[in-house]
Scaffold this active site. Structure first.
Site: not given
Ligand code: NDP
Length: 315
Positions: A9, A15, A142, A190
């Site tokens: 990504g 990225g 995260s 997510y």
């Protein structure tokens, strides 16, 4: 020789910023592993990354066949693998219905966790073979892993439960598209996928660090409120989120700064400790952060590992 770094990504956001920061060191060649070849080429050009510092290779993490093909293409290039960065992700907070990967896994967990799980497992052999002195495998995590922060506590909170939905193959034909077996919720899916990312990094560390010397790490780079990650959110959210993060939570970080942080985890000689979840404080210095109870639960990490192996066809 140059350090060969694969970044998934790398066609936008974190990225791409990391590829640029690594290119600027003059010591890295970045393999941009991306699902949209042209977009990645254009992004690299626009970012001003010199041609000799990158190669674009096709990888669609939402297809296990594509993951295997990528590994094959990379091996045929003859390049060694020194660092793997699992960075790509999708976030579908407004989706009412689940969507699926080629193999029929709910898209967020299927892409962010299962695609990367297979990729990391296959490329571990390549990392082992490299003669580079500081080999690393990094999985971007995260804040949802740290419940000691406000943002880590915003509902819907991550919760993998007893992983019954994952055992059922993450689709509503057999059981549920959610890992815990609950109703579909895109934002939660997510967050769950990010907990999987952090658990996988720790399980890799426990299994392979001593034997291979590879550094396994995860990180929370800060809230990069302007990346494509929020492209599926409602417009009002996209307008208000960056100033909210800048002035209220003060968790905001620019793409450029976040890219420098991830590039540090890739190449800084002082960040070679394995099994660590890195974060940065207000003056941008790195520290080893604590993970939430669930994101550091070794029993869950093992269970997740074993179920994931079956789903991606490794067991
Ligand atoms: P972006 O949406 O800008 O970047 C995500 C990248 O993942 C894009 O290059 C996208 O490709 C790629 N991607 C999506 N699906 C696939 C797929 N099936 N196969 C291959 N590549 C795919 O988001 P960010 O840069 O913000 O996100 C990068 C990482 O940072 C993620 O892991 C995210 O969880 C993490 N993160 C982000 C935070 C933030 O505040 N933004 C905070 C904490 C962590 P394409 O360009 O083709 O769409």
């Amino acid at each position: 020789r140059k350090c060969i770094v694969v970044i998934t990504g790398a066609s936008s956001g974190l990225g791409l910023a990391t590829a640029k920061a690594l290119s600027e060191t003059g010591q890295c060649h970045v393999i941009m592993a991306c699902r949209n070849f042209l977009k990645a080429e254009r992004a690299a050009k626009t970012a001003g990354i010199p041609k000799e510092n990158y190669t674009v290779m096709h990888l669609d993490l939402a297809s296990l066949e594509s993951v295997r093909q990528f590994v094959d293409t990379f091996r045929r290039s003859g390049m060694p693998l020194d660092v793997l960065v699992c960075n790509a992700a999708v976030y579908l907070p407004t989706a009412k219905e689940p969507t699926y990967t080629a193999e029929g896994f709910e898209l967020s967990v299927g892409t962010n966790h299962l695609g990367h799980f297979l990729l990391a497992r296959l490329l571990l052999d390549d990392l082992k073979k490299s003669d580079y002195p500081t080999k690393r495998l990094i999985i971007v995590g995260s804040i949802t892993g740290n419940t000691n922060t406000l943002a880590g506590n915003v509902p819907p909170k991550a919760n993998l439960g007893d992983l019954r939905g994952l055992v059922g193959g993450l689709n509503d034909l057999n059981s549920s598209p959610m890992i815990d077996g609950g109703e579909f919720d895109g934002a939660k899916a997510y967050k769950d996928s990010k907990v999987c990312n952090m658990l996988t990094m720790q399980e890799l560390h426990r299994r392979y660090h001593e034997e291979t010397g590879i550094t396994f790490a995860s990180l929370y780079p800060g809230c990069i409120a302007e990346t494509g990650l929020f492209r599926n959110h409602v417009p009002l959210f996209r307008t208000l989120f960056p100033p909210f993060q800048k002035y209220i939570t003060k968790g905001y970080v620019s793409e450029e700064e976040a890219g420098k942080r991830l590039a540090q985890v890739v190449s800084d000689p002082s960040l070679t400790k394995s099994g660590v979840y890195w974060s940065w404080n207000k003056n941008s210095s790195s520290f080893e952060n604590q993970l939430s109870e669930e994101a550091s639960n070794a029993e869950k990490a093992l269970k997740l590992w074993e179920i994931s192996e079956k789903l991606v066809g490794l067991a």
